[in-house]
Design an enzyme around this catalytic site. Structure first.
Site, PDB file in Angstrom:
ATOM      1  N   GLU A 196      49.277  32.134  42.081  1.00  0.00           N
ATOM      2  CA  GLU A 196      47.995  32.317  42.806  1.00  0.00           C
ATOM      3  C   GLU A 196      47.948  33.683  43.491  1.00  0.00           C
ATOM      4  O   GLU A 196      47.396  33.836  44.587  1.00  0.00           O
ATOM      5  CB  GLU A 196      47.728  31.146  43.740  1.00  0.00           C
ATOM      6  CG  GLU A 196      47.680  29.849  42.933  1.00  0.00           C
ATOM      7  CD  GLU A 196      46.903  28.732  43.535  1.00  0.00           C
ATOM      8  OE1 GLU A 196      46.063  28.978  44.400  1.00  0.00           O
ATOM      9  OE2 GLU A 196      47.124  27.584  43.094  1.00  0.00           O
TER      10      GLU A 196
HETATM   11  N1  CAA Z   1      34.984  37.245  46.387  1.00  0.00           N
HETATM   12  C1  CAA Z   1      33.889  37.690  45.752  1.00  0.00           C
HETATM   13  N2  CAA Z   1      33.900  38.747  44.922  1.00  0.00           N
HETATM   14  C2  CAA Z   1      35.082  39.344  44.715  1.00  0.00           C
HETATM   15  C3  CAA Z   1      36.275  38.927  45.344  1.00  0.00           C
HETATM   16  C4  CAA Z   1      36.191  37.832  46.204  1.00  0.00           C
HETATM   17  N3  CAA Z   1      37.275  37.335  46.835  1.00  0.00           N
HETATM   18  N4  CAA Z   1      37.279  39.727  44.939  1.00  0.00           N
HETATM   19  C5  CAA Z   1      36.746  40.627  44.096  1.00  0.00           C
HETATM   20  N5  CAA Z   1      35.419  40.391  43.957  1.00  0.00           N
HETATM   21  C6  CAA Z   1      34.439  41.143  43.180  1.00  0.00           C
HETATM   22  C7  CAA Z   1      34.431  42.602  43.633  1.00  0.00           C
HETATM   23  O1  CAA Z   1      33.544  42.770  44.730  1.00  0.00           O
HETATM   24  C8  CAA Z   1      33.961  43.324  42.392  1.00  0.00           C
HETATM   25  O2  CAA Z   1      32.552  43.190  42.262  1.00  0.00           O
HETATM   26  P1  CAA Z   1      31.606  44.496  42.052  1.00  0.00           P
HETATM   27  O3  CAA Z   1      32.042  45.064  40.727  1.00  0.00           O
HETATM   28  O4  CAA Z   1      30.235  43.916  42.037  1.00  0.00           O
HETATM   29  O5  CAA Z   1      31.879  45.414  43.199  1.00  0.00           O
HETATM   30  C9  CAA Z   1      34.587  42.515  41.279  1.00  0.00           C
HETATM   31  O6  CAA Z   1      34.857  41.203  41.812  1.00  0.00           O
HETATM   32  C10 CAA Z   1      35.882  43.124  40.761  1.00  0.00           C
HETATM   33  O7  CAA Z   1      36.748  43.219  41.868  1.00  0.00           O
HETATM   34  P2  CAA Z   1      37.878  44.317  41.997  1.00  0.00           P
HETATM   35  O8  CAA Z   1      37.335  45.662  41.568  1.00  0.00           O
HETATM   36  O9  CAA Z   1      38.470  44.197  43.343  1.00  0.00           O
HETATM   37  O10 CAA Z   1      38.885  43.827  40.862  1.00  0.00           O
HETATM   38  P3  CAA Z   1      40.339  44.344  40.502  1.00  0.00           P
HETATM   39  O11 CAA Z   1      40.448  44.455  39.035  1.00  0.00           O
HETATM   40  O12 CAA Z   1      40.717  45.513  41.336  1.00  0.00           O
HETATM   41  O13 CAA Z   1      41.257  43.039  40.889  1.00  0.00           O
HETATM   42  C11 CAA Z   1      42.537  41.641  42.355  1.00  0.00           C
HETATM   43  C12 CAA Z   1      41.290  42.513  42.159  1.00  0.00           C
HETATM   44  C13 CAA Z   1      42.462  41.170  43.802  1.00  0.00           C
HETATM   45  C14 CAA Z   1      43.813  42.413  42.138  1.00  0.00           C
HETATM   46  C15 CAA Z   1      42.454  40.408  41.398  1.00  0.00           C
HETATM   47  O14 CAA Z   1      42.594  40.819  40.055  1.00  0.00           O
HETATM   48  C16 CAA Z   1      43.491  39.341  41.690  1.00  0.00           C
HETATM   49  O15 CAA Z   1      43.331  38.530  42.627  1.00  0.00           O
HETATM   50  N6  CAA Z   1      44.575  39.266  40.880  1.00  0.00           N
HETATM   51  C17 CAA Z   1      45.544  38.186  40.997  1.00  0.00           C
HETATM   52  C18 CAA Z   1      45.153  37.017  40.115  1.00  0.00           C
HETATM   53  C19 CAA Z   1      45.827  35.743  40.542  1.00  0.00           C
HETATM   54  O16 CAA Z   1      45.854  35.374  41.714  1.00  0.00           O
HETATM   55  N7  CAA Z   1      46.326  35.004  39.545  1.00  0.00           N
HETATM   56  C20 CAA Z   1      46.890  33.720  39.818  1.00  0.00           C
HETATM   57  C21 CAA Z   1      46.747  32.867  38.609  1.00  0.00           C
HETATM   58  S1  CAA Z   1      46.187  31.252  38.954  1.00  0.00           S
HETATM   59  C22 CAA Z   1      47.565  30.333  39.304  1.00  0.00           C
HETATM   60  O17 CAA Z   1      48.636  30.827  39.607  1.00  0.00           O
HETATM   61  C23 CAA Z   1      47.269  28.888  39.314  1.00  0.00           C
HETATM   62  C24 CAA Z   1      48.362  27.945  39.129  1.00  0.00           C
HETATM   63  O18 CAA Z   1      48.442  27.265  38.105  1.00  0.00           O
HETATM   64  C25 CAA Z   1      49.243  27.599  40.289  1.00  0.00           C
END
Ligand code: CAA
Length: 380
Positions: A363
């Site tokens: 996550e």
């Molecule tokens: N709420 C709403 N919108 C959001 C947001 C949020 N929390 N976070 C990002 N966005 C929006 C941004 O505003 C942006 O929108 P615009 O283009 O309109 O401005 C868009 O989404 C893209 O955002 P970023 O440019 O910030 O995206 P990024 O490529 O830089 O990635 C990141 C951001 C935070 C690194 C994200 O990729 C991330 O969280 N990565 C980790 C993924 C993760 O947690 N994986 C876990 C897998 S699930 C799991 O483990 C489950 C299980 O089985 C236990």
């Protein structure tokens, strides 16, 4: 400012504690060793209402708040983090996402069964080449009018082989980047959907983790969650709540290890006294307890933010980052306090140490939490 729990919260915590002691503790070592999914226990967890903790009772949920969720997660995780991750994923990544963003039809059809435990859910975002970099989805969903055709591979999916309902994130328009991503509900048994072999893991070995393959799976358009192109934001919002669940899992693993270490140090004697009387051990206990209490404050604050309608992206990331660090650090210390006994399965702390590691990875890794936190700080 009130740091005390209400009578109702104390009752919920005690019910979860009692269940963990009487139902999860027996057999936890064997389930870990044999990678045995606790099917019967999941059924009982569902009967207690712990698989749809925050879901509105009109959809079969328990209608509790996020503070209750954290309390339940901590108690279950003290004893069995394999069981608690099933609870966390079902509650925050599947039920929450459907309740907050799903259509009425999707809620009636899926949420009502997921909230009661009749169905188990899985959340499918990670891919072989898209883990932390979640926008780089390779799984595609091509719009064919009344349905989409889904192709791709998902990795490390919790409940992968056991779920009935899978929320799958896929790219529908590569040119639009994160705005060309959608979330879909895929049912077990849909043609072209295959579950790969089970992963052999370091920790949370009782949970069921698989690679999933989608080969030309026809998904009805009515199974897309939310408006076209909203899937990435859906995943991010859902994960913010999920991080409260994993933070409370880490808190439970740390506090479970601390409780075992305290008990052991009051019984084990060396150099003519119980080892807790040696400063080398007493100071470890002091550090453990202080860090765990600090983690608890962050976890509760994130849950409080969610309950009060505040943005919890940053507070959930802080809670997960800190609580998972504390879990890793202090489960190692709990093993150390147990000495040679800490290295054998019977004393439970070596399992808690192995289970702690994943809380720094899934996550969103600790490094990803720092991205989320620092971006929020800069934006504010
Ligand atoms: N709420 C709403 N919108 C959001 C947001 C949020 N929390 N976070 C990002 N966005 C929006 C941004 O505003 C942006 O929108 P615009 O283009 O309109 O401005 C868009 O989404 C893209 O955002 P970023 O440019 O910030 O995206 P990024 O490529 O830089 O990635 C990141 C951001 C935070 C690194 C994200 O990729 C991330 O969280 N990565 C980790 C993924 C993760 O947690 N994986 C876990 C897998 S699930 C799991 O483990 C489950 C299980 O089985 C236990």
């Amino acid at each position: 400012m009130d740091f005390s729990l209400s009578e109702e919260h104390l009752m919920i915590r005690d019910a979860a504690r009692d269940f963990a002691q009487t139902e999860l503790l027996p057999g936890v070592i064997e389930r870990d060793e044999k990678q045995h999914f606790p099917k019967e226990l999941v059924k009982k967890i569902g009967d207690l209402g712990f698989l749809g903790i925050m879901v509105d009772p009109k959809y079969g949920g328990s209608g509790m708040d996020a503070i209750s969720y954290v309390l339940i997660m901590e108690e279950l995780s003290k004893i069995d983090a394999s069981a608690s991750v099933i609870v966390s994923v079902n509650n925050s990544l599947v039920c929450y996402g459907l309740e907050a963003y799903g259509s009425e039809e999707q809620k009636e059809k899926y949420l009502t069964k997921l909230a009661t435990g009749e169905f188990i859910g899985a959340f499918c975002l990670s891919e072989p080449e898209a883990g932390s970099d979640a926008t780089s989805q390779r799984t595609t969903a091509i719009d064919k009018g009344d349905h989409y055709v889904l192709n791709g591979t998902k990795n490390w999916i919790t409940n992968g082989g056991r779920a009935d309902v899978y929320i799958v994130i896929a790219q529908t328009d590569r040119d639009k980047g994160s705005h060309g991503i959608n979330a879909f509900i895929v049912e077990k048994g849909m043609e072209g959907f295959h579950v790969g072999p089970k992963e052999d893991k370091l920790g949370i070995r009782g949970s069921d983790t698989h690679t999933l393959q989608f080969n030309d799976v026809k998904v009805p358009k009515s199974n897309r969650i939310g408006p076209n192109g909203s899937g990435f934001r859906f995943a991010m919002k859902t994960l913010s709540g999920g991080r409260i669940g994993i933070a409370s899992q880490a808190l439970g693993i740390a506090s479970g290890a601390y409780e075992l270490a305290l008990k052991y140090s009051k019984e084990r004697k060396a150099f003519g006294t119980e080892i807790c009387n040696h400063q080398a051990i007493a100071f470890k206990l002091a550090d453990m307890y202080t860090d765990i209490e600090a983690a608890r404050m962050l976890v509760m604050k994130a849950a409080w933010d969610k309950d009060n309608g505040n943005n919890y992206d940053k507070s959930s990331a802080m809670a997960k980052l800190y609580a998972s660090t504390v879990a890793m650090k202090h489960t190692v210390e709990a093993v150390q306090i147990h000495g040679g006994n800490g290295f054998v399965k019977e004393y439970h702390v070596e399992r808690l140490m192995r289970d702690a590691k994943i809380t720094q990875i899934y996550e969103g890794t600790s490094e990803i939490q720092k991205i989320v936190i620092s971006r929020s700080l800069i934006r504010e």
